[in-house]
Design an enzyme around this catalytic site. Structure first.
Site, PDB file in Angstrom:
ATOM      1  N   HIS A 158       0.838  -1.252  -0.055  1.00 36.91           N
ATOM      2  CA  HIS A 158       0.076   0.080   0.026  1.00 36.91           C
ATOM      3  C   HIS A 158       0.932   1.346  -0.133  1.00 36.91           C
ATOM      4  O   HIS A 158       2.022   1.250   0.731  1.00 36.91           O
ATOM      5  CB  HIS A 158      -0.766  -0.026   1.216  1.00 36.91           C
ATOM      6  CG  HIS A 158      -2.226   0.996   0.810  1.00 36.91           C
ATOM      7  ND1 HIS A 158      -2.010   2.380   1.438  1.00 36.91           N
ATOM      8  CD2 HIS A 158      -3.360   0.556   0.597  1.00 36.91           C
ATOM      9  CE1 HIS A 158      -3.351   2.858   1.216  1.00 36.91           C
ATOM     10  NE2 HIS A 158      -4.143   1.974   0.453  1.00 36.91           N
TER      11      HIS A 158
ATOM     12  N   ASP B  83      -8.234  -5.049  -0.299  1.00 40.48           N
ATOM     13  CA  ASP B  83      -8.567  -6.095  -1.319  1.00 40.48           C
ATOM     14  C   ASP B  83      -8.354  -7.455  -1.082  1.00 40.48           C
ATOM     15  O   ASP B  83      -8.974  -8.252  -1.558  1.00 40.48           O
ATOM     16  CB  ASP B  83      -8.019  -5.698  -2.772  1.00 40.48           C
ATOM     17  CG  ASP B  83      -8.384  -4.241  -3.127  1.00 40.48           C
ATOM     18  OD1 ASP B  83      -9.728  -4.190  -3.135  1.00 40.48           O
ATOM     19  OD2 ASP B  83      -7.752  -3.334  -3.888  1.00 40.48           O
TER      20      ASP B  83
HETATM   21  N1  ACO Z   1       3.725  -7.772  -4.510  1.00 44.65           N
HETATM   22  C1  ACO Z   1       5.272  -7.647  -4.888  1.00 44.65           C
HETATM   23  N2  ACO Z   1       5.810  -6.606  -4.779  1.00 44.65           N
HETATM   24  C2  ACO Z   1       5.307  -5.559  -4.255  1.00 44.65           C
HETATM   25  C3  ACO Z   1       4.007  -5.335  -4.033  1.00 44.65           C
HETATM   26  C4  ACO Z   1       3.354  -6.540  -4.279  1.00 44.65           C
HETATM   27  N3  ACO Z   1       1.784  -6.632  -4.193  1.00 44.65           N
HETATM   28  N4  ACO Z   1       3.720  -4.152  -3.896  1.00 44.65           N
HETATM   29  C5  ACO Z   1       4.718  -3.406  -3.852  1.00 44.65           C
HETATM   30  N5  ACO Z   1       5.895  -4.188  -4.029  1.00 44.65           N
HETATM   31  C6  ACO Z   1       7.291  -3.845  -4.235  1.00 44.65           C
HETATM   32  C7  ACO Z   1       7.476  -3.355  -5.338  1.00 44.65           C
HETATM   33  O1  ACO Z   1       7.870  -4.191  -6.501  1.00 44.65           O
HETATM   34  C8  ACO Z   1       8.652  -2.293  -5.210  1.00 44.65           C
HETATM   35  O2  ACO Z   1       9.717  -2.995  -5.026  1.00 44.65           O
HETATM   36  P1  ACO Z   1      11.211  -2.435  -5.589  1.00 44.65           P
HETATM   37  O3  ACO Z   1      11.540  -1.316  -4.814  1.00 44.65           O
HETATM   38  O4  ACO Z   1      12.095  -3.471  -5.335  1.00 44.65           O
HETATM   39  O5  ACO Z   1      10.982  -2.229  -6.914  1.00 44.65           O
HETATM   40  C9  ACO Z   1       8.298  -1.864  -3.752  1.00 44.65           C
HETATM   41  O6  ACO Z   1       7.612  -2.847  -3.219  1.00 44.65           O
HETATM   42  C10 ACO Z   1       7.538  -0.594  -3.711  1.00 44.65           C
HETATM   43  O7  ACO Z   1       6.584  -0.751  -4.632  1.00 44.65           O
HETATM   44  P2  ACO Z   1       5.784   0.488  -5.420  1.00 44.65           P
HETATM   45  O8  ACO Z   1       4.959  -0.172  -6.625  1.00 44.65           O
HETATM   46  O9  ACO Z   1       6.953   1.415  -5.605  1.00 44.65           O
HETATM   47  O10 ACO Z   1       4.763   0.896  -4.492  1.00 44.65           O
HETATM   48  P3  ACO Z   1       3.387   1.910  -4.561  1.00 44.65           P
HETATM   49  O11 ACO Z   1       3.332   2.722  -3.354  1.00 44.65           O
HETATM   50  O12 ACO Z   1       3.705   2.705  -5.669  1.00 44.65           O
HETATM   51  O13 ACO Z   1       2.238   0.911  -5.006  1.00 44.65           O
HETATM   52  C11 ACO Z   1       0.625  -0.641  -4.759  1.00 44.65           C
HETATM   53  C12 ACO Z   1       1.454   0.614  -4.139  1.00 44.65           C
HETATM   54  C13 ACO Z   1       0.348  -0.087  -6.446  1.00 44.65           C
HETATM   55  C14 ACO Z   1      -0.523  -0.753  -3.906  1.00 44.65           C
HETATM   56  C15 ACO Z   1       1.271  -1.796  -4.775  1.00 44.65           C
HETATM   57  O14 ACO Z   1       1.841  -2.359  -3.426  1.00 44.65           O
HETATM   58  C16 ACO Z   1       0.992  -2.846  -5.528  1.00 44.65           C
HETATM   59  O15 ACO Z   1       0.956  -2.878  -6.819  1.00 44.65           O
HETATM   60  N6  ACO Z   1       0.266  -3.674  -4.909  1.00 44.65           N
HETATM   61  C17 ACO Z   1      -0.831  -4.663  -5.493  1.00 44.65           C
HETATM   62  C18 ACO Z   1      -1.922  -4.152  -6.129  1.00 44.65           C
HETATM   63  C19 ACO Z   1      -3.042  -4.067  -5.090  1.00 44.65           C
HETATM   64  O16 ACO Z   1      -3.203  -4.823  -4.165  1.00 44.65           O
HETATM   65  N7  ACO Z   1      -3.572  -2.758  -5.169  1.00 44.65           N
HETATM   66  C20 ACO Z   1      -4.723  -2.403  -4.169  1.00 44.65           C
HETATM   67  C21 ACO Z   1      -4.234  -1.188  -3.296  1.00 44.65           C
HETATM   68  S1  ACO Z   1      -5.447  -0.793  -2.231  1.00 44.65           S
HETATM   69  C22 ACO Z   1      -6.440   0.117  -3.171  1.00 44.65           C
HETATM   70  O17 ACO Z   1      -6.154   0.553  -3.834  1.00 44.65           O
HETATM   71  C23 ACO Z   1      -7.878  -0.221  -2.482  1.00 44.65           C
END
Ligand code: ACO
Length: 373
Positions: free
Chosen positions: A258, A311
């Site tokens: 998140h 989610d």
């Molecule tokens: N699975 C694996 N790795 C992850 C995940 C995940 N679900 N989420 C974040 N990471 C990792 C990224 O690969 C990144 O690693 P790195 O620095 O080695 O490249 C690091 O964690 C940071 O991730 P970002 O994408 O920069 O974080 P951001 O704050 O932009 O993204 C998000 C947040 C989009 C929710 C992300 O965690 C994600 O894609 N989660 C999966 C989708 C999801 O569940 N979305 C629902 C969110 S809640 C809602 O909107 C209601």
């Protein structure tokens, strides 16, 4: 620009609606902790709180519920739109289109006055479940179940969707899920709604834009992806190998991570309990989705330090409620429309056009190549 892009850490509005303490996993609607609201309130009460500014008295709540129940019927062009597209449109495409059509005969559509916005918000909250229920029945080739004004929001919604009355436990579980999704500070879809409202466009346009933003798998679309992941994994025994494989392949595990929470999302913690309770009533003919989820949670935390978001456990919860997976994100819309419309009202109350800048990184100024091409 914020270091990582994505407007991380940038404050874009002042709001009285919702605050998040991401370090400690605390979510508050207008001063009330989400855990207290999930324990004691109904979705209608929470909608009133977010829209009107405070919890309703019992007579205010009764009047609000009765206004909502009276506004549930969808007729005219919006109903025709659903009937026309039910076989071809995916659920979120249907909602993006049909919600737009509900403005056609809305008497307040041309006004952004606060009273008009409140009435439009109430009608949207009331009608979106009817659109989803009608769509589901039509695509099954069945007659829609008309909304029943005698039923509360959750019982009516599940009845329209499934064609039969839920148990009291199912209705309460669903009601809590709706409470938990109702608002969430400056998430992507709410920001979208506020940007649209800031041009002095109308409530319906802002909500339709927000639906488009919510649809993506990085936002509300993740709940469907979680269920698909659980189904692909197939059993508790397969979880370890499958999750490790996905992590080695650097796949994102949907329902984890998140932007704001750096610990357990409090909504996920609550839904986890409901999913657990429902799993104990399951008849054993399907995999134990709750146990699979719990094991996934352990692995992803240990391997990546990531916690589940809202989610994650909403997926198994909705599945136990016998809701088709491809409808999950539409349920998010049904709940979040409260937050979106409360934000639109706030934006219109003290509006200034949201118009940020971008940093130009293209070519330096250069001469047009007259005659040399
Ligand atoms: N699975 C694996 N790795 C992850 C995940 C995940 N679900 N989420 C974040 N990471 C990792 C990224 O690969 C990144 O690693 P790195 O620095 O080695 O490249 C690091 O964690 C940071 O991730 P970002 O994408 O920069 O974080 P951001 O704050 O932009 O993204 C998000 C947040 C989009 C929710 C992300 O965690 C994600 O894609 N989660 C999966 C989708 C999801 O569940 N979305 C629902 C969110 S809640 C809602 O909107 C209601």
């Amino acid at each position: 620009m914020s270091d990582k892009g994505g407007l991380e850490g940038i404050v874009v509005a002042r709001s009285e609606l919702c605050s998040i303490d991401g370090q400690n996993g605390i979510l508050v609607y207008r001063g009330y902790d989400i855990r207290d609201l999930a324990e004691h309130a109904s979705y209608e009460e929470v909608a009133y709180l977010l829209l009107r500014g405070d919890l309703p008295s019992s007579s205010e709540l009764a009047a609000f519920k009765s206004d909502l129940a009276a506004a549930r019927v969808v007729s005219g062009e919006a109903a025709q739109v659903v009937d026309l597209i039910a076989q071809d449109a995916k659920p979120m495409e249907m909602l993006r289109t049909a919600v737009s059509a509900t403005s056609f005969d809305d008497a307040d559509k041309d006004s952004n006055e606060e009273d008009a916005n409140q009435r439009k918000a109430l009608r949207l909250i009331a009608k979106i479940p009817t659109l989803i229920g009608r769509y589901q029945r039509r695509r099954e080739g069945k007659e829609p179940v008309e909304p029943d004004p005698e039923l509360d929001y959750a019982t009516n919604f599940l009845t329209m969707l499934r064609g039969e009355r839920p148990t009291a436990e199912e209705a309460r579980t669903f009601d809590v899920a709706m409470i938990l999704h109702a608002d969430h500070e400056m998430n992507a879809s709410t920001f979208t709604a506020r940007v649209i409202a800031s041009t002095l466009s109308d409530m319906h346009s802002a909500v339709v834009g927000a639906i488009g933003a919510l649809k993506g798998p990085l936002h509300g679309g993740a709940n469907e992806q979680v269920m698909k992941t659980l189904e692909a994994v197939g059993s508790v025994e397969e979880v370890d190998e499958e999750v490790h494989r996905r992590l080695v392949e650097k796949q994102r595990i949907m329902g984890f991570g998140h932007r704001v929470y750096k610990t357990m999302d409090p909504r996920a913690a609550i839904l986890k309990e409901y999913a657990h309770a429902l799993s104990e009533r399951a008849d054993g003919t399907e995999p134990n989705w709750y146990e699979m989820s719990r094991r996934m949670e352990e692995i992803v935390l240990a391997e990546k330090g990531l916690y589940p978001n809202v989610d994650f456990y909403s997926a198994s919860t909705y599945h136990y409620l016998r809701i088709p997976t491809d409808l999950f994100t539409t349920l998010f819309v049904a709940s979040r429309v409260v937050g979106w419309s409360a934000h639109v009202i706030e934006q219109h109350r003290d509006n200034r056009l949201i118009r940020p800048n971008s940093e130009y990184v293209g070519p330096a100024r250069r001469a047009y190549p007259v005659g040399s091409r």
